[in-house]
Structure formats: structure tokens, C-alpha cells
Design a protein around this motif. Structure first.
Motif, PDB file in Angstrom:
ATOM      1  N   TYR A  17      -2.680   3.504  -2.868  1.00  0.00           N
ATOM      2  CA  TYR A  17      -2.993   2.475  -3.829  1.00  0.00           C
ATOM      3  C   TYR A  17      -2.597   1.094  -3.227  1.00  0.00           C
ATOM      4  N   PHE A  18      -3.615   0.277  -3.213  1.00  0.00           N
ATOM      5  CA  PHE A  18      -3.738  -1.200  -2.973  1.00  0.00           C
ATOM      6  C   PHE A  18      -3.141  -2.201  -3.943  1.00  0.00           C
ATOM      7  N   VAL A  19      -1.882  -2.490  -3.796  1.00  0.00           N
ATOM      8  CA  VAL A  19      -1.370  -3.391  -4.888  1.00  0.00           C
ATOM      9  C   VAL A  19      -0.759  -4.828  -4.389  1.00  0.00           C
ATOM     10  N   PHE A  20      -1.276  -5.635  -5.213  1.00  0.00           N
ATOM     11  CA  PHE A  20      -1.060  -7.192  -5.188  1.00  0.00           C
ATOM     12  C   PHE A  20      -0.193  -7.553  -6.189  1.00  0.00           C
ATOM     13  N   ALA A  21       1.025  -8.090  -5.996  1.00  0.00           N
ATOM     14  CA  ALA A  21       1.856  -8.934  -6.964  1.00  0.00           C
ATOM     15  C   ALA A  21       1.542 -10.215  -6.781  1.00  0.00           C
ATOM     16  N   VAL A  22       0.994 -10.873  -7.999  1.00  0.00           N
ATOM     17  CA  VAL A  22       0.612 -12.225  -8.060  1.00  0.00           C
ATOM     18  C   VAL A  22       1.084 -13.042  -9.173  1.00  0.00           C
TER      19      VAL A  22
ATOM     20  N   CYS B 148      -7.520  -0.302 -16.978  1.00  0.00           N
ATOM     21  CA  CYS B 148      -7.795  -1.334 -16.236  1.00  0.00           C
ATOM     22  C   CYS B 148      -6.868  -1.522 -14.913  1.00  0.00           C
ATOM     23  N   ASN B 149      -7.347  -2.345 -13.983  1.00  0.00           N
ATOM     24  CA  ASN B 149      -6.742  -2.259 -12.715  1.00  0.00           C
ATOM     25  C   ASN B 149      -5.615  -3.621 -12.583  1.00  0.00           C
ATOM     26  N   TYR B 150      -5.187  -3.976 -13.663  1.00  0.00           N
ATOM     27  CA  TYR B 150      -4.106  -5.070 -13.787  1.00  0.00           C
ATOM     28  C   TYR B 150      -3.022  -4.640 -14.809  1.00  0.00           C
ATOM     29  N   LEU B 151      -1.744  -5.005 -14.606  1.00  0.00           N
ATOM     30  CA  LEU B 151      -0.931  -5.073 -15.812  1.00  0.00           C
ATOM     31  C   LEU B 151       0.250  -6.144 -15.435  1.00  0.00           C
ATOM     32  N   GLU B 152       0.813  -6.642 -16.681  1.00  0.00           N
ATOM     33  CA  GLU B 152       1.817  -7.619 -16.774  1.00  0.00           C
ATOM     34  C   GLU B 152       2.941  -6.939 -16.276  1.00  0.00           C
ATOM     35  N   SER B 153       3.770  -7.449 -15.337  1.00  0.00           N
ATOM     36  CA  SER B 153       4.968  -6.799 -14.730  1.00  0.00           C
ATOM     37  C   SER B 153       6.283  -7.672 -14.782  1.00  0.00           C
TER      38      SER B 153
ATOM     39  N   ILE C  84       0.800  -1.130   0.096  1.00  0.00           N
ATOM     40  CA  ILE C  84       0.088   0.152   0.041  1.00  0.00           C
ATOM     41  C   ILE C  84       0.751   1.366   0.120  1.00  0.00           C
ATOM     42  N   VAL C  85       0.605   2.015  -1.176  1.00  0.00           N
ATOM     43  CA  VAL C  85       1.434   3.338  -1.203  1.00  0.00           C
ATOM     44  C   VAL C  85       0.479   4.435  -1.251  1.00  0.00           C
ATOM     45  N   ASN C  86       1.069   5.618  -0.875  1.00  0.00           N
ATOM     46  CA  ASN C  86       0.058   6.742  -1.145  1.00  0.00           C
ATOM     47  C   ASN C  86       0.503   7.605  -2.428  1.00  0.00           C
ATOM     48  N   ASN C  87      -0.298   8.396  -2.534  1.00  0.00           N
ATOM     49  CA  ASN C  87      -0.181   9.380  -4.050  1.00  0.00           C
ATOM     50  C   ASN C  87       1.286   9.768  -4.455  1.00  0.00           C
ATOM     51  N   GLN C  88       2.029   9.866  -3.210  1.00  0.00           N
ATOM     52  CA  GLN C  88       3.531  10.482  -3.091  1.00  0.00           C
ATOM     53  C   GLN C  88       4.472   9.154  -3.472  1.00  0.00           C
ATOM     54  N   GLY C  89       3.908   8.143  -3.156  1.00  0.00           N
ATOM     55  CA  GLY C  89       4.943   6.810  -3.332  1.00  0.00           C
ATOM     56  C   GLY C  89       5.506   6.450  -1.997  1.00  0.00           C
TER      57      GLY C  89
ATOM     58  N   ILE D 178      -1.929  -6.209  -9.793  1.00  0.00           N
ATOM     59  CA  ILE D 178      -3.497  -5.979  -9.637  1.00  0.00           C
ATOM     60  C   ILE D 178      -3.649  -4.970  -8.548  1.00  0.00           C
ATOM     61  N   TYR D 179      -4.309  -3.816  -8.892  1.00  0.00           N
ATOM     62  CA  TYR D 179      -4.280  -2.821  -7.973  1.00  0.00           C
ATOM     63  C   TYR D 179      -5.879  -2.187  -7.995  1.00  0.00           C
TER      64      TYR D 179
END
Length: 200
Positions: free
Chosen positions: A96-101, A69-74, A28-33, A88-89
């Protein structure tokens, strides 16, 4: 050759240690990173590497308009977790709530999981905000641990999650009450012995 297959006892928990971790990390990161929560389920060697991963993830999701969309290949940006990773975020207000899956995980399933996590936090903090994540980090980690443990999903039922959190709160209150009673008992013994508060 007609051997019976051994069936485990119904109360026996079998853990498949060969299973891959489906969730590599939750950030979880804020808008400033600035990171407000970072949980790595697939080991990352150093704090410096963790900070680098958080920065790269933030740069990827923050550069995308909310209409995307709320997902991107990484696969290329986070080699520490292998080549089959996607992010997926969800972006809520300042966070930002980000899950790396793993790439084979369901995008909608993980988006639902993020929603369950956010709803649980909302119920615990009555409209969660960034300050709650800062000042109550231990409680946020506890809520997350009710949902995901070791990179595997434990629970998605919001009612069961909230019940577990409520039970934990009751245990904490009871243990504090026991601690106060013990302290009061100790003070009584000190006074009976004539020690007074000077021995405290």
C-alpha cells in the motif's frame, strides 16, 4: 502614497515559511501491515506515536475492498495531523502506498503523484518489489526526496526525476573511483616507505 513595490531579483529564491505542509506523511506498508517506508513531514513527537499512526493508517486502508475509491477522509483517526486530513492510496500487489494530505488537495493529483513515485521506483529497480524497499531503503528515500521534500511537491516530471537519480548514481560511482585511487596511492606510498601491508 505612490510607493513602488519591491520586486525580488529573478535569481532570488523566496521561501514562504508560513505555507502549510500539504503532505503530512508518506507511508508504504505491506499487506500484513509492516512498514517498508515511513516519512513524516509534519512532526510526530515519538516513535511510539509514529508506529501508532502507521497502524491506524494501515487498518483504514486494508479494511477497504480494492473496488472502493482510493481516498478517504481521516479527520478523526489521526488527530496528530489536525482535523483536515485525508488518506489517498494505491494498492499494488503486496504494498500500500499511502499519502496523508490536507483535505483541500486534489485526489487525482495525489494519485498521479503516487503513480510517478511508483514508476520512478520501477525504473530504478527494474520492476520494484518489496525486497527492493527493504534492501535499498536509502535509494528509495532518495527517489522520494526528488519528488517530495518537506511535505511539498518538488517534481512530477518522470524524466527529470530519473535524470536526477542517474546523475546521483554517476556521482556515487565517481566518488567510489576516487576513493579507490586514493587507497591505491596510499598503498604505493606505504610500499615505497617499506611499510608494507602491516601498517594498513
Amino acid at each position: 502614497g505612490n510607493r513602488k513595490q519591491k520586486v525580488p531579483h529573478p535569481n532570488c529564491l523566496i521561501i514562504d515559511t508560513s505555507a502549510k505542509t500539504m503532505i503530512k506523511g508518506i507511508i508504504i506498508v505491506n499487506n500484513q501491515g509492516k512498514p517498508r517506508l515511513a516519512k513524516f513531514y509534519q512532526s510526530v513527537t515519538s516513535e511510539e506515536t509514529q508506529q501508532s499512526i502507521i497502524r491506524r493508517i494501515f487498518n483504514q486502508v486494508a479494511s477497504r475492498p480494492d473496488s472502493f475509491c482510493n481516498y478517504l477522509e481521516s479527520s478523526t483517526s489521526i488527530p496528530e495531523w489536525g482535523s483536515n486530513i485525508k488518506l489517498i492510496y494505491r494498492h499494488y500487489a503486496t504494498l500500500y502506498f499511502v499519502f496523508a494530505v490536507d483535505a483541500q488537495e486534489s485526489d487525482l493529483g495525489i494519485l498521479d503523484l503516487i503513480q510517478v513515485f511508483v514508476e520512478a521506483l520501477d525504473k530504478c529497480f527494474e520492476n520494484v518489489c518489496e525486497l527492493d524497499l527493504i534492501f535499498h531503503a536509502d535509494r528509495v528515500h532518495y527517489v522520494l526526496d526528488e519528488i517530495v521534500m518537506g511535505g511539498m511537491v518538488l517534481e512530477t516530471n518522470i524524466n527529470l526525476i530519473l535524470q536526477a537519480i542517474e546523475d546521483q548514481d554517476k556521482m556515487n560511482k565517481n566518488s567510489k573511483g576516487v576513493g579507490k585511487a586514493q587507497a591505491a596511492g596510499t598503498n604505493t606510498v606505504r610500499q615505497q616507505l617499506g611499510a608494507g601491508a602491516a601498517w594498513a
